[in-house]
Design an enzyme around this catalytic site. Structure first.
Site, short mmCIF file in Angstrom:
data_model
loop_
_atom_site.label_atom_id
_atom_site.label_comp_id
_atom_site.label_asym_id
_atom_site.label_seq_id
_atom_site.Cartn_x
_atom_site.Cartn_y
_atom_site.Cartn_z
N HIS A 190 11.93 -6.40 1.47
CA HIS A 190 12.31 -7.96 1.88
C HIS A 190 12.19 -8.00 3.32
O HIS A 190 12.12 -9.11 4.10
CB HIS A 190 13.98 -7.94 1.72
N ALA A 191 12.11 -6.81 4.10
CA ALA A 191 11.42 -6.91 5.46
C ALA A 191 10.39 -7.62 5.73
O ALA A 191 10.13 -8.17 6.90
CB ALA A 191 11.48 -5.57 6.13
#
Length: 456
Positions: A134-135
């Site tokens: 998700h980064a």
């Protein structure tokens, strides 16, 4: 040499142990996958032109995280699995893949010695799993990136349409004084509740409640399948209703049905169950033009650009008109839309990250999840049928790694259908297929009620 680029505050948040998240996007295809052709497409795709997908996440001596450009070995990122996931012929293809994804959600982090993404080709099941940290970005960014590697089935020379249902209008609304007063009031009320959720305010405990540590529990995954035409029929029954209104009406009705099965005498009428919903904050909703996302000077930048809204639904015993669930959901969501809760939650998170660090921000986010009941997201996919490496895509589904919630739900639309992946902690909810059936039956009952109302 290129300089290391620092992570954004949101990117740093998703690397903290309490809030680390990996997105699993499941894509089914019609024909057998050609692994060599697929790797060749990946090598020449926009995926490897984007710096986030060609960078390692490294920590400097100060402890801060940075992106460092590196060479990408596609063979390390595209993993081929030739054997079936299960030897039991009684287990369906869908259940085998869902079991595989549910295991990935709690036990398979991405290696940090390569860029934080990989693709699993499940050859025996004609599908692939696109795994991304998700980064790297949010659902809108990552879906737009995936579609940039696809083509339209009716015209292979064209990319899938970026946008679709839900694209925001560029016309400005004229606000009355009374409307502005409501905006201020609802914003104050909902932001205050948001802050209280991060401290001590929590939902009443039920059989579907999670809590601290539940993110480590074993998971089960089931798929709820909806027809968008059915949802459109239902939304026409209520003036100015939207697909999201229908979705929350379905969730409210479906949860009420399921709680009647699990604990029919233990719940009070009107019991509140709060969901954490992610809201896209870009000027244009829906999918994005990937070239604009990769341009830092555009208004629709790449990354994690979303806020959080707390959306309550309420338990009601069976027997009432199913459209009443839709009316209550629309009334609640209309108030939420008037507020600035989502932008304020984004700014508040950015403020905490910038001045107090990622550790405190992740603890506050973790507490919000622990004090609510479920997670819900809805990403709009392409309207037309698409192909990947010339292979027609049959479905697109998504889920993420486990949260302290006992239930996380991610809906993705594709063409005339919408599939919702329902990930549950199986020790708390051992029968997710029944929960999924409750959601599907709720929509069909709403559709029947809407059609009956239109004839009267």
């Amino acid at each position: 040499m290129e300089r290391d680029e620092p992570l954004t505050p949101a990117g740093r948040l998703f690397l903290q142990p309490e809030t680390s998240q990996i997105i699993n996007c499941l894509i089914g295809v019609k024909n057998q996958i050609d692994a060599d052709a697929f790797k060749a497409v990946v090598k020449n795709s926009v995926l490897l032109k984007h710096p986030r997908f060609c960078s390692l996440m490294v920590k400097h001596s100060s402890g801060r995280e940075y992106w460092r450009r590196t060479e990408v070995d596609v063979d390390r990122h595209v993993l081929v699995f030739d054997k079936p996931l299960s030897d039991d012929p009684s287990i369906s293809d869908q259940d085998s893949v869902n079991d595989y994804l549910s295991d990935l959600s709690v036990s398979s982090p991405l290696s940090t010695d390569k860029p934080l993404w990989e693709i699993h080709l499940l050859m025996a099941h004609n599908c692939l799993v696109f795994r991304l940290h998700h980064a790297l970005g949010d659902g809108i960014s990552l879906m737009s990136m995936f579609l940039s590697c696809c083509r339209r089935a009716d015209d292979p020379s064209q990319l899938p349409t970026a946008g679709g249902v839900g694209t925001s209008s560029t016309t400005r609304r004229r606000w009355s004084l009374w409307t502005l007063m409501k905006v201020v009031w609802y914003t104050l009320v909902y932001v205050l509740e948001f802050l209280l959720r991060a401290l001590w305010l929590k939902d009443k405990k039920t059989v579907i409640s999670g809590g601290s540590g539940v993110e480590l529990w074993p998971r089960k995954l089931a798929t709820a399948k909806f027809r968008l035409d059915d949802m459109k029929i239902v939304k026409k029954a209520i003036t100015d209703a939207t697909i999201n209104d229908v979705l929350f009406g379905v969730l409210s009705c479906g949860f009420s049905r399921y709680l009647d099965i699990r604990s029919p005498k233990a719940l009070k009428e009107g019991l509140k169950l709060t969901g954490a919903a992610m809201v896209n904050l870009r000027p244009q909703s829906g999918l994005q033009d990937i070239s604009k996302l990769m341009n830092n000077n555009s208004g629709t930048r790449w990354g994690n650009k979303f806020g959080m809204m707390l959306l309550p639904i309420y338990y009601h015993k069976g027997g009432s008109n199913p459209l009443e669930f839709l009316k209550r959901s629309k009334s609640m969501i209309d108030k939420k839309k008037l507020s600035l809760e989502a932008p304020c939650s984004y700014k508040l998170g950015h403020f905490v990250m910038s001045f107090f660090g990622a550790k405190l921000a992740s603890i506050l986010n973790y507490r919000i999840v622990c004090n609510t009941t479920f997670t819900i997201s809805n990403v709009i996919g392409p309207r037309e049928e698409i192909t990947v490496v010339g292979n027609p895509v049959t479905y697109i589904r998504a889920n993420s790694t486990a949260l302290p919630h006992a239930i996380t739900m991610h809906m993705v639309s594709y063409g005339d259908r919408a599939d919702m992946q329902v990930l549950v902690a199986k020790d708390l909810i051992p029968d997710p297929q029944i929960l999924v059936q409750c959601f599907e039956d709720a929509l069909l009952e709403m559709k029947d009620a809407a059609e009956a109302a239109s004839k009267t």
